[in-house]
Design an enzyme around this catalytic site. Structure first.
Site, PDB file in Angstrom:
ATOM      1  N   HIS A   1      -3.243   2.662  -2.225  1.00 17.42           N
ATOM      2  CA  HIS A   1      -3.775   1.364  -2.667  1.00 17.42           C
ATOM      3  C   HIS A   1      -3.182   1.001  -4.030  1.00 17.42           C
ATOM      4  O   HIS A   1      -3.916   0.849  -5.016  1.00 17.42           O
ATOM      5  CB  HIS A   1      -5.309   1.446  -2.750  1.00 17.42           C
ATOM      6  CG  HIS A   1      -6.004   0.170  -2.358  1.00 17.42           C
ATOM      7  ND1 HIS A   1      -6.079  -0.265  -1.055  1.00 17.42           N
ATOM      8  CD2 HIS A   1      -6.639  -0.757  -3.117  1.00 17.42           C
ATOM      9  CE1 HIS A   1      -6.746  -1.398  -1.020  1.00 17.42           C
ATOM     10  NE2 HIS A   1      -7.100  -1.726  -2.256  1.00 17.42           N
TER      11      HIS A   1
ATOM     12  N   ARG B   1       1.554  -4.024   5.779  1.00 21.28           N
ATOM     13  CA  ARG B   1       1.934  -4.444   7.136  1.00 21.28           C
ATOM     14  C   ARG B   1       3.338  -5.049   7.150  1.00 21.28           C
ATOM     15  O   ARG B   1       4.071  -4.912   8.132  1.00 21.28           O
ATOM     16  CB  ARG B   1       0.882  -5.418   7.693  1.00 21.28           C
ATOM     17  CG  ARG B   1      -0.444  -4.730   7.993  1.00 21.28           C
ATOM     18  CD  ARG B   1      -1.445  -5.639   8.682  1.00 21.28           C
ATOM     19  NE  ARG B   1      -2.019  -6.640   7.811  1.00 21.28           N
ATOM     20  CZ  ARG B   1      -3.040  -6.457   6.973  1.00 21.28           C
ATOM     21  NH1 ARG B   1      -3.610  -5.254   6.886  1.00 21.28           N
ATOM     22  NH2 ARG B   1      -3.521  -7.448   6.236  1.00 21.28           N
TER      23      ARG B   1
ATOM     24  N   ARG C   1      -1.643  -6.640   3.283  1.00 23.07           N
ATOM     25  CA  ARG C   1      -0.548  -7.527   3.710  1.00 23.07           C
ATOM     26  C   ARG C   1       0.811  -6.934   3.364  1.00 23.07           C
ATOM     27  O   ARG C   1       1.738  -6.964   4.179  1.00 23.07           O
ATOM     28  CB  ARG C   1      -0.724  -8.904   3.049  1.00 23.07           C
ATOM     29  CG  ARG C   1      -1.833  -9.734   3.663  1.00 23.07           C
ATOM     30  CD  ARG C   1      -2.203 -10.918   2.797  1.00 23.07           C
ATOM     31  NE  ARG C   1      -2.908 -10.490   1.600  1.00 23.07           N
ATOM     32  CZ  ARG C   1      -3.133 -11.273   0.545  1.00 23.07           C
ATOM     33  NH1 ARG C   1      -2.668 -12.505   0.524  1.00 23.07           N
ATOM     34  NH2 ARG C   1      -3.803 -10.821  -0.503  1.00 23.07           N
ATOM     35  N   THR C   2       0.920  -6.371   2.156  1.00 24.18           N
ATOM     36  CA  THR C   2       2.186  -5.740   1.754  1.00 24.18           C
ATOM     37  C   THR C   2       2.501  -4.563   2.662  1.00 24.18           C
ATOM     38  O   THR C   2       3.644  -4.390   3.115  1.00 24.18           O
ATOM     39  CB  THR C   2       2.106  -5.274   0.282  1.00 24.18           C
ATOM     40  OG1 THR C   2       1.849  -6.405  -0.551  1.00 24.18           O
ATOM     41  CG2 THR C   2       3.405  -4.613  -0.145  1.00 24.18           C
TER      42      THR C   2
ATOM     43  N   ASP D   1      -4.708  -6.104  -5.496  1.00 24.29           N
ATOM     44  CA  ASP D   1      -4.955  -6.964  -4.333  1.00 24.29           C
ATOM     45  C   ASP D   1      -3.654  -7.053  -3.546  1.00 24.29           C
ATOM     46  O   ASP D   1      -2.572  -6.814  -4.079  1.00 24.29           O
ATOM     47  CB  ASP D   1      -5.405  -8.352  -4.802  1.00 24.29           C
ATOM     48  CG  ASP D   1      -5.894  -9.232  -3.665  1.00 24.29           C
ATOM     49  OD1 ASP D   1      -6.214  -8.698  -2.585  1.00 24.29           O
ATOM     50  OD2 ASP D   1      -5.947 -10.467  -3.851  1.00 24.29           O
ATOM     51  N   GLY D   2      -3.746  -7.390  -2.260  1.00 23.33           N
ATOM     52  CA  GLY D   2      -2.548  -7.603  -1.440  1.00 23.33           C
ATOM     53  C   GLY D   2      -1.969  -6.344  -0.820  1.00 23.33           C
ATOM     54  O   GLY D   2      -0.869  -6.378  -0.265  1.00 23.33           O
ATOM     55  N   ASN D   3      -2.719  -5.220  -0.881  1.00 33.47           N
ATOM     56  CA  ASN D   3      -2.201  -3.958  -0.333  1.00 33.47           C
ATOM     57  C   ASN D   3      -2.025  -4.005   1.184  1.00 33.47           C
ATOM     58  O   ASN D   3      -1.023  -3.527   1.703  1.00 33.47           O
ATOM     59  CB  ASN D   3      -3.146  -2.813  -0.706  1.00 33.47           C
ATOM     60  CG  ASN D   3      -3.186  -2.550  -2.192  1.00 33.47           C
ATOM     61  OD1 ASN D   3      -2.297  -1.945  -2.755  1.00 33.47           O
ATOM     62  ND2 ASN D   3      -4.239  -3.026  -2.852  1.00 33.47           N
TER      63      ASN D   3
ATOM     64  N   TYR E   1      -8.223  -1.366  13.949  1.00 37.65           N
ATOM     65  CA  TYR E   1      -7.236  -1.111  12.901  1.00 37.65           C
ATOM     66  C   TYR E   1      -7.860  -0.349  11.738  1.00 37.65           C
ATOM     67  O   TYR E   1      -7.336   0.677  11.283  1.00 37.65           O
ATOM     68  CB  TYR E   1      -6.653  -2.456  12.442  1.00 37.65           C
ATOM     69  CG  TYR E   1      -5.741  -2.411  11.239  1.00 37.65           C
ATOM     70  CD1 TYR E   1      -4.571  -1.658  11.236  1.00 37.65           C
ATOM     71  CD2 TYR E   1      -6.042  -3.168  10.109  1.00 37.65           C
ATOM     72  CE1 TYR E   1      -3.728  -1.639  10.131  1.00 37.65           C
ATOM     73  CE2 TYR E   1      -5.203  -3.172   9.005  1.00 37.65           C
ATOM     74  CZ  TYR E   1      -4.050  -2.399   9.016  1.00 37.65           C
ATOM     75  OH  TYR E   1      -3.225  -2.398   7.913  1.00 37.65           O
TER      76      TYR E   1
END
Length: 247
Positions: free
Chosen positions: A173, A184, A181-182, A177-179, A209
């Site tokens: 992590h 995937r 989406r990044t 924020d954005g972990n 998931y």
């Protein structure tokens, strides 16, 4: 599990034998995929835009009234990041810390202060069975993960390797924020680079998931559940492409 990975290998060979694809058809398929994966990946993280609204923003540049600006920026940032990974994959660029930060910078375009920068505060993942490392441990953890991934890529099927990478990346992590989406996007970057199709983890499958991460941490870091999920998506994508081309 080996059966479905063997099927994927065979389908990938078959798809390759059918290429080159019609450029306009390929563009249409890719544009459709990017809309759907942008919607799903953002929805998993709480974005309120519907699939139709996501399509209107990306295709027509329309602003959706009464929806937050942040939701719009998340959609545009994710789309830009997806085109970025396609370009990187076309040049066979390696997976590096710089690549990870560049993708995150696009994903988190609405947050100038934190985009492309590792977190400097401790975090907990709501509902997770695992606590991410302290901030000072993030850079060496990412560096070690990239080294491990290179080893996995030499000894495992690409789907097994990317599943392990994704599970470990989300466990670290690294960003505030954005972990998700990044992570995937990184998963798809590696799939595309290795001759496979990108996969779209559906919002409707989010419980399955999320369960992959809990299964990983409660079963001695066994990635099998996520491997199965990615393999299922990959097989479906390959079969869909082949069916369209053969028609």
């Amino acid at each position: 599990m080996n059966n479905i990975l063997t099927e994927i290998n065979e389908l990938e060979i078959k798809l390759r034998s059918l290429r080159p694809l019609n450029k306009s058809e390929l563009k249409r398929l890719r544009d459709e995929f990017i809309i759907e994966t942008t919607y799903n990946s953002n929805a998993i993280e709480g974005n309120t835009l519907t699939l139709r609204e996501t399509a209107l923003i990306l295709q027509e540049g329309i602003t959706i009234a009464e929806k937050p600006l942040r939701d719009h920026l998340d959609v545009i940032g994710f789309k830009d990041a997806f085109y970025y990974i396609i370009d990187l994959a076309s040049h066979n660029e390696p997976l590096t810390e710089q690549t990870i930060k560049a993708i995150h910078s696009l994903v988190l375009m609405n947050d100038r202060e934190n985009r492309g920068k590792y977190r400097n505060v401790p975090v907990r993942i709501l509902g997770a069975l695992h606590t991410p490392p302290q901030p000072y441990l993030v850079p060496p953890a990412i560096e070690q993960l990239i080294q491990h991934y290179e080893e996995w890529n030499q000894t495992k099927h690409i789907i097994e390797a990317v599943a392990l990478f994704h599970l470990e990346f989300e466990s670290i992590h690294p960003f505030i924020d954005g972990n998700g989406r990044t992570g995937r996007l990184l998963l798809n970057f590696e799939l595309i680079k290795n001759g496979l199709l990108p996969v779209d983890i559906k919002f409707t499958d989010r419980r399955e998931y999320y369960n992959c991460f809990n299964e990983y941490h409660t079963h001695n870091n066994n990635p099998q559940t996520l491997i199965s999920l990615i393999a299922k998506y990959e097989k479906e994508e390959l079969e869909r492409y082949i069916q369209i081309i053969e028609k």
